[in-house]
Structure formats: structure tokens, C-alpha cells
Design a protein around this motif. Structure first.
Motif, PDB file in Angstrom:
ATOM      1  N   LEU A 195       8.885  -3.359  -1.644  1.00 60.40           N
ATOM      2  CA  LEU A 195       8.958  -2.137  -2.445  1.00 60.40           C
ATOM      3  C   LEU A 195       7.956  -2.180  -3.587  1.00 60.40           C
ATOM      4  N   VAL A 196       7.380  -1.039  -3.882  1.00 64.39           N
ATOM      5  CA  VAL A 196       6.569  -0.844  -5.082  1.00 64.39           C
ATOM      6  C   VAL A 196       7.456  -0.069  -6.039  1.00 64.39           C
ATOM      7  N   ILE A 197       7.783  -0.690  -7.155  1.00 60.16           N
ATOM      8  CA  ILE A 197       8.724  -0.117  -8.110  1.00 60.16           C
ATOM      9  C   ILE A 197       8.036   0.957  -8.953  1.00 60.16           C
ATOM     10  N   GLN A 231       9.006  -6.410 -12.871  1.00 58.58           N
ATOM     11  CA  GLN A 231       8.272  -6.561 -11.616  1.00 58.58           C
ATOM     12  C   GLN A 231       7.947  -5.196 -11.019  1.00 58.58           C
ATOM     13  N   THR A 232       6.749  -5.073 -10.482  1.00 59.88           N
ATOM     14  CA  THR A 232       6.363  -3.823  -9.832  1.00 59.88           C
ATOM     15  C   THR A 232       6.292  -3.957  -8.315  1.00 59.88           C
ATOM     16  N   LYS A 266       0.826  -1.206   0.000  1.00 60.19           N
ATOM     17  CA  LYS A 266       0.000   0.000   0.000  1.00 60.19           C
ATOM     18  C   LYS A 266       0.857   1.252   0.000  1.00 60.19           C
ATOM     19  N   LYS A 267       2.129   1.088   0.282  1.00 56.38           N
ATOM     20  CA  LYS A 267       3.083   2.199   0.300  1.00 56.38           C
ATOM     21  C   LYS A 267       4.269   1.834  -0.577  1.00 56.38           C
ATOM     22  N   GLN A 268       5.044   2.840  -0.975  1.00 52.09           N
ATOM     23  CA  GLN A 268       6.178   2.580  -1.860  1.00 52.09           C
ATOM     24  C   GLN A 268       7.284   1.789  -1.166  1.00 52.09           C
ATOM     25  N   ARG A 269       7.606   2.167   0.077  1.00 51.36           N
ATOM     26  CA  ARG A 269       8.695   1.491   0.803  1.00 51.36           C
ATOM     27  C   ARG A 269       8.203   1.075   2.183  1.00 51.36           C
ATOM     28  N   SER A 270       8.110  -0.223   2.384  1.00 52.05           N
ATOM     29  CA  SER A 270       7.647  -0.762   3.659  1.00 52.05           C
ATOM     30  C   SER A 270       8.687  -1.713   4.219  1.00 52.05           C
ATOM     31  N   ILE A 271       8.700  -1.800   5.537  1.00 51.25           N
ATOM     32  CA  ILE A 271       9.602  -2.741   6.178  1.00 51.25           C
ATOM     33  C   ILE A 271       8.909  -3.351   7.392  1.00 51.25           C
ATOM     34  N   GLY A 316      10.403   3.484 -14.591  1.00 49.60           N
ATOM     35  CA  GLY A 316      11.788   3.798 -14.903  1.00 49.60           C
ATOM     36  C   GLY A 316      12.790   3.329 -13.859  1.00 49.60           C
ATOM     37  N   GLU A 317      12.318   2.680 -12.810  1.00 44.49           N
ATOM     38  CA  GLU A 317      13.188   2.204 -11.736  1.00 44.49           C
ATOM     39  C   GLU A 317      13.411   0.703 -11.912  1.00 44.49           C
ATOM     40  N   GLY A 318      14.617   0.247 -11.801  1.00 44.79           N
ATOM     41  CA  GLY A 318      14.915  -1.177 -11.895  1.00 44.79           C
ATOM     42  C   GLY A 318      14.671  -1.861 -10.562  1.00 44.79           C
ATOM     43  N   PRO A 319      13.985  -3.014 -10.548  1.00 44.10           N
ATOM     44  CA  PRO A 319      13.687  -3.695  -9.283  1.00 44.10           C
ATOM     45  C   PRO A 319      14.931  -4.064  -8.471  1.00 44.10           C
ATOM     46  N   SER A 320      15.927  -4.629  -9.119  1.00 45.34           N
ATOM     47  CA  SER A 320      17.126  -5.034  -8.394  1.00 45.34           C
ATOM     48  C   SER A 320      17.863  -3.816  -7.848  1.00 45.34           C
TER      49      SER A 320
END
Length: 161
Positions: free
Chosen positions: A87-89, A137-138, A54-59, A92-96
Motif C-alpha cells: 500500500l501507498v499511504i 510510513q508511506t 507504482k499504484k496505491q493498492r497492489s497485491i 491523513g491515513e494511518g498505515p496500520s
């Protein structure tokens, strides 16, 4: 007259709370001269679940297996802690590359004070892994594994030893 109320939390509990708070207080613009570049959108003390995307960066921070060794008047403990990154990619952002950026930020944040303010002897990364199967991957997940070494009194896990 003030009444002394002992802290009922164990050293383990207090150290984990401190670690979670350290991750929650990461700021993208700090430290000056070498900023992290992002803050975590959500930091929870729980394994990652469906809430993570639900968020771009979660931990998710959670404790696992612990080994205890009896020493002279102390218990020496090594607790495995998992930092589960979701992570929600963005376009233009690479998953790795995004996961490696997150791993680097975690490694830096943990190493700022591996004693967690004197609560533990050491906090060390012992491994990491991520699940990236292709460049499109997103939603991706990864984990950083930490060993938290600390001591407590033989008869009271709430007291530092």
C-alpha cells in the motif's frame, strides 16, 4: 462436428487463476448495502516486487509449499497461498489502519465463496502479518496466508476427484 479438447490446466492452476480473478473483480461500490470501499489497483500472480509502489493498492498472489496425501483413488492437497499486500499511504491515513482495511477486504472476498466455484474443498486464512514500524510510513507491506484444500484424481491432476 466439434472436437473435444481437454483442459490441460491442473486443478491447482485453475483454482489459482480463479482466486486471482476474484481479487481483480473486487469493486469499491459492491456489494450493495455493504461495499468494499476500494478496488485493487493491480493484482498480479507473482510475489511483490518494486512494481508494487507504482499504484496505491497492489497485491501479489503466489503459491508455495504443498502437502499431498494419498486417499482412496484421490490425492488430497493442501496448498499454501500468499496474498502479499503493498500500500501507498495517502495523506491523513494511518498505515496500520490502511493495512487492516485491506486485510478485512481480503478476508471478506475470500470467504464469499471458499470453494472457488467448486474447484476446491476449502480456502481458509491461516494467518497474516504486516510491516508497519511507525505512523509516518508511506509504503507498507503485509501478507495474508491461505490454505487451499483440494482433491484431484490419483492419475490426473487435471481432473476433480
Amino acid at each position: 462436428m466439434a472436437v473435444f479438447v481437454p483442459d490441460e490446466r491442473t486443478i491447482r492452476q485453475r483454482a489459482l487463476e480463479t482466486l486471482v480473478e476474484r481479487l481483480r473483480t473486487q469493486r469499491g461500490h459492491l456489494p450493495g448495502g455493504d461495499p468494499y470501499g476500494f478496488a485493487w489497483d493491480q493484482v498480479l500472480w507473482a510475489p511483490a516486487g518494486k512494481w508494487t509502489f507504482k499504484k496505491q493498492r497492489s497485491i501479489g498472489v503466489f503459491d508455495g509449499h504443498e502437502i499431498k496425501t494419498n486417499r482412496l483413488m484421490v490425492k488430497e492437497c493442501v496448498l499454501r497461498v500468499t496474498l502479499e499486500v503493498c500500500l501507498v499511504i495517502q495523506s491523513g491515513e494511518g498505515p496500520s489502519a490502511a493495512m487492516n482495511l485491506a486485510f478485512g477486504a481480503l478476508q471478506r472476498r475470500v470467504s464469499e465463496d471458499p470453494s472457488l466455484g467448486g474447484l476446491v474443498i476449502d480456502l481458509q486464512e491461516v494467518g497474516n502479518d504486516h510491516k508497519v514500524s511507525d505512523d509516518n510510513q508511506t509504503h507498507i507491506r503485509g501478507a495474508v496466508l491461505l490454505d487451499m484444500t483440494y482433491r484431484h484424481a490419483v492419475r490426473d491432476p487435471r481432473r476433480l476427484a
